[in-house]
Design an enzyme around this catalytic site. Structure first.
Site, PDB file in Angstrom:
ATOM      1  N   ASP A  17       0.830  -1.208   0.000  1.00  0.00           N
ATOM      2  CA  ASP A  17       0.000   0.000   0.000  1.00  0.00           C
ATOM      3  C   ASP A  17       0.868   1.262   0.000  1.00  0.00           C
ATOM      4  O   ASP A  17       2.004   1.241   0.468  1.00  0.00           O
ATOM      5  CB  ASP A  17      -0.907  -0.031   1.251  1.00  0.00           C
ATOM      6  CG  ASP A  17      -2.084   0.925   1.135  1.00  0.00           C
ATOM      7  OD1 ASP A  17      -2.355   1.428   0.026  1.00  0.00           O
ATOM      8  OD2 ASP A  17      -2.726   1.175   2.172  1.00  0.00           O
ATOM      9  N   GLY A  18       0.308   2.349  -0.529  1.00  0.00           N
ATOM     10  CA  GLY A  18       0.975   3.648  -0.455  1.00  0.00           C
ATOM     11  C   GLY A  18       1.579   4.139  -1.766  1.00  0.00           C
ATOM     12  O   GLY A  18       2.292   5.152  -1.766  1.00  0.00           O
ATOM     13  N   ASN A  19       1.274   3.473  -2.853  1.00  0.00           N
ATOM     14  CA  ASN A  19       1.807   3.928  -4.158  1.00  0.00           C
ATOM     15  C   ASN A  19       1.347   5.342  -4.486  1.00  0.00           C
ATOM     16  O   ASN A  19       2.129   6.168  -4.967  1.00  0.00           O
ATOM     17  CB  ASN A  19       1.315   3.020  -5.297  1.00  0.00           C
ATOM     18  CG  ASN A  19       1.903   1.629  -5.229  1.00  0.00           C
ATOM     19  OD1 ASN A  19       2.832   1.376  -4.477  1.00  0.00           O
ATOM     20  ND2 ASN A  19       1.347   0.723  -6.023  1.00  0.00           N
ATOM     21  N   GLY A  20       0.060   5.608  -4.229  1.00  0.00           N
ATOM     22  CA  GLY A  20      -0.512   6.915  -4.568  1.00  0.00           C
ATOM     23  C   GLY A  20       0.137   8.024  -3.755  1.00  0.00           C
ATOM     24  O   GLY A  20       0.523   9.073  -4.285  1.00  0.00           O
ATOM     25  N   HIS A  34       2.231   3.672  -9.050  1.00  0.00           N
ATOM     26  CA  HIS A  34       1.953   2.255  -9.343  1.00  0.00           C
ATOM     27  C   HIS A  34       3.100   1.641 -10.137  1.00  0.00           C
ATOM     28  O   HIS A  34       3.473   0.489  -9.929  1.00  0.00           O
ATOM     29  CB  HIS A  34       0.635   2.108 -10.103  1.00  0.00           C
ATOM     30  CG  HIS A  34      -0.555   2.490  -9.274  1.00  0.00           C
ATOM     31  ND1 HIS A  34      -0.721   2.044  -7.979  1.00  0.00           N
ATOM     32  CD2 HIS A  34      -1.628   3.276  -9.537  1.00  0.00           C
ATOM     33  CE1 HIS A  34      -1.845   2.550  -7.485  1.00  0.00           C
ATOM     34  NE2 HIS A  34      -2.414   3.301  -8.407  1.00  0.00           N
ATOM     35  N   SER A  62      -7.612  -5.286  -5.117  1.00  0.00           N
ATOM     36  CA  SER A  62      -8.706  -5.879  -4.344  1.00  0.00           C
ATOM     37  C   SER A  62     -10.023  -5.807  -5.113  1.00  0.00           C
ATOM     38  O   SER A  62     -10.146  -5.044  -6.078  1.00  0.00           O
ATOM     39  CB  SER A  62      -8.856  -5.143  -3.006  1.00  0.00           C
ATOM     40  OG  SER A  62      -9.466  -3.879  -3.212  1.00  0.00           O
ATOM     41  N   THR A  63     -10.995  -6.586  -4.649  1.00  0.00           N
ATOM     42  CA  THR A  63     -12.325  -6.536  -5.273  1.00  0.00           C
ATOM     43  C   THR A  63     -12.936  -5.143  -5.104  1.00  0.00           C
ATOM     44  O   THR A  63     -13.808  -4.754  -5.876  1.00  0.00           O
ATOM     45  CB  THR A  63     -13.277  -7.588  -4.640  1.00  0.00           C
ATOM     46  OG1 THR A  63     -13.135  -7.542  -3.208  1.00  0.00           O
ATOM     47  CG2 THR A  63     -12.949  -8.990  -5.102  1.00  0.00           C
ATOM     48  N   LEU A 128      10.406 -20.593  -4.890  1.00  0.00           N
ATOM     49  CA  LEU A 128       9.491 -19.677  -4.187  1.00  0.00           C
ATOM     50  C   LEU A 128       8.119 -19.778  -4.840  1.00  0.00           C
ATOM     51  O   LEU A 128       8.013 -19.787  -6.068  1.00  0.00           O
ATOM     52  CB  LEU A 128       9.994 -18.226  -4.319  1.00  0.00           C
ATOM     53  CG  LEU A 128       9.069 -17.148  -3.744  1.00  0.00           C
ATOM     54  CD1 LEU A 128       9.204 -17.061  -2.224  1.00  0.00           C
ATOM     55  CD2 LEU A 128       9.350 -15.778  -4.346  1.00  0.00           C
ATOM     56  N   SER A 189      -8.263  -4.513   5.222  1.00  0.00           N
ATOM     57  CA  SER A 189      -8.757  -4.235   3.864  1.00  0.00           C
ATOM     58  C   SER A 189      -9.103  -5.523   3.094  1.00  0.00           C
ATOM     59  O   SER A 189      -8.753  -5.674   1.919  1.00  0.00           O
ATOM     60  CB  SER A 189      -7.752  -3.383   3.079  1.00  0.00           C
ATOM     61  OG  SER A 189      -7.514  -2.154   3.746  1.00  0.00           O
TER      62      SER A 189
HETATM   63  C1  IPE Z   1      -5.441  -2.574  -0.062  1.00  0.00           C
HETATM   64  O1  IPE Z   1      -5.108  -1.246  -0.225  1.00  0.00           O
HETATM   65  C2  IPE Z   1      -5.425  -3.265  -1.394  1.00  0.00           C
HETATM   66  C3  IPE Z   1      -4.115  -3.413  -2.017  1.00  0.00           C
HETATM   67  C4  IPE Z   1      -2.973  -3.065  -1.507  1.00  0.00           C
HETATM   68  C5  IPE Z   1      -4.128  -4.038  -3.308  1.00  0.00           C
HETATM   69  P1  IPE Z   1      -6.222  -0.109  -0.381  1.00  0.00           P
HETATM   70  O2  IPE Z   1      -5.509   1.162  -0.575  1.00  0.00           O
HETATM   71  O3  IPE Z   1      -7.192  -0.524  -1.430  1.00  0.00           O
HETATM   72  O4  IPE Z   1      -6.951  -0.191   1.025  1.00  0.00           O
HETATM   73  P2  IPE Z   1      -7.836   0.897   1.786  1.00  0.00           P
HETATM   74  O5  IPE Z   1      -8.851   1.425   0.801  1.00  0.00           O
HETATM   75  O6  IPE Z   1      -6.909   1.982   2.234  1.00  0.00           O
HETATM   76  O7  IPE Z   1      -8.431   0.163   2.931  1.00  0.00           O
HETATM   77  C1  IPE Z   2      -1.586   0.353  -3.331  1.00  0.00           C
HETATM   78  O1  IPE Z   2      -1.369   1.725  -3.378  1.00  0.00           O
HETATM   79  C2  IPE Z   2      -1.863  -0.237  -4.698  1.00  0.00           C
HETATM   80  C3  IPE Z   2      -3.266  -0.591  -4.930  1.00  0.00           C
HETATM   81  C4  IPE Z   2      -4.215  -0.580  -4.039  1.00  0.00           C
HETATM   82  C5  IPE Z   2      -3.614  -1.009  -6.267  1.00  0.00           C
HETATM   83  P1  IPE Z   2      -2.574   2.753  -3.329  1.00  0.00           P
HETATM   84  O2  IPE Z   2      -3.001   3.056  -4.726  1.00  0.00           O
HETATM   85  O3  IPE Z   2      -3.661   2.286  -2.452  1.00  0.00           O
HETATM   86  O4  IPE Z   2      -1.850   4.022  -2.710  1.00  0.00           O
HETATM   87  P2  IPE Z   2      -2.446   5.018  -1.620  1.00  0.00           P
HETATM   88  O5  IPE Z   2      -2.944   4.191  -0.490  1.00  0.00           O
HETATM   89  O6  IPE Z   2      -3.542   5.794  -2.289  1.00  0.00           O
HETATM   90  O7  IPE Z   2      -1.287   5.874  -1.241  1.00  0.00           O
HETATM   91 MG    MG Z   3      -4.073   2.498  -0.483  1.00  0.00          MG
END
Ligand code: IPE
Ligand code: IPE
Ligand code: MG
Length: 233
Positions: A17-20, A34, A62-63, A128, A189
């Site tokens: 998580d946290g790419n954005g 991403h 995720s779904t 792996l 999540s």
């Molecule tokens: C969880 O991250 C899903 C993935 C990392 C693929 P999200 O960014 O979708 O989760 P929420 O919305 O913060 O709970």
């Molecule tokens: C995780 O990063 C990747 C996916 C859920 C696809 P996010 O896209 O959720 O990044 P944030 O949480 O908005 O920083």
């Molecule tokens: Mg996220």
């Protein structure tokens, strides 16, 4: 090479998580995050092998992620399709067995075919196992399991924990010992909600594109100091 920890987890799962936010911090579009996150995956897979992890499960989509703007969803689909094209040969040479957990139904037919071909190509690899959770939801997984158990006509009194586990996408695999979540969020999540019942959690504020081998090593080190009780003493 880094020595393998005595108490190394066999199965590690990561909520990437946290790419954005990584991109935002740099004034870049979310798609750049991403892309950076996907590039990081290769390094973390290599590190996982070096650190003695046998099964690595990664949460990629995720779904619920379908609710994001169409641009972002389409961008993610293309990035993942490109990753298969670019990385499959190398993963196969390195002995990685690919598996998919989730559903392929909402993916484009070409993408779904690539996933199936990648699974077939790598099925006998043993170094792996890499489970890619894509279009994955823990609740959807349990609903599917319940449906198939009911469809099989099993008498209720014969349904046990093992029956349910055997109908999940992860059938035949051990539960994750350690679940890592990057970017600091303290929630599941919808990830491995059955399998993670007794997993240890490690949460780091680091955004996924910056999560490196050293951080993975730290997570394993902390894991090795945990005392898992499973409800006992
Ligand atoms: C969880 O991250 C899903 C993935 C990392 C693929 P999200 O960014 O979708 O989760 P929420 O919305 O913060 O709970
Ligand atoms: C995780 O990063 C990747 C996916 C859920 C696809 P996010 O896209 O959720 O990044 P944030 O949480 O908005 O920083
Ligand atoms: Mg996220």
């Amino acid at each position: 090479m880094t020595p393998t920890l005595v108490n190394a987890p066999a199965h590690v799962a990561i909520i990437m998580d946290g790419n954005g936010r990584w991109a935002k911090q740099r004034g870049l579009p979310r798609a750049a995050g991403h892309k950076a996150g996907t590039d990081n995956l290769r390094r973390v897979i290599e590190a996982a092998v070096e650190l003695g992890i046998r099964i690595l499960t990664i949460y990629a989509f995720s779904t619920e992620n379908w609710q994001r703007p169409a641009d972002e969803v389409n961008g993610l689909m293309s990035i993942f399709e490109e990753v298969i094209d670019r990385e499959l040969g190398e993963l196969h040479r390195n002995g990685v067995r690919l598996r998919h957990i989730g559903r392929l139904d909402r993916l484009s037919p070409a993408f779904a075919d690539k996933v199936r071909a990648a699974i077939a190509l790598t099925r006998d690899n043993t170094r792996l196992t890499l489970n890619i959770a894509f279009n994955y939801g823990g609740r959807a997984e349990i609903v599917e399991a319940v449906r198939s158990i009911v469809a099989a006509g099993l008498p209720p009194e014969q349904i046990t924990d093992d029956t349910v586990a055997a109908h999940l996408y992860t059938a035949g695999q051990p539960d994750p010992d350690l679940i890592i979540r990057t970017s600091g969020e303290m929630r599941v999540s919808n990830f491995l909600i059955w399998q993670g019942a007794y997993s240890e959690y490690f949460i780091t504020p680091t955004y996924w594109p910056d999560f490196d081998k050293e951080q993975l090593r730290l997570a394993l080190e902390e894991y090795s100091r945990r005392h898992r009780r499973f409800g006992g003493l």
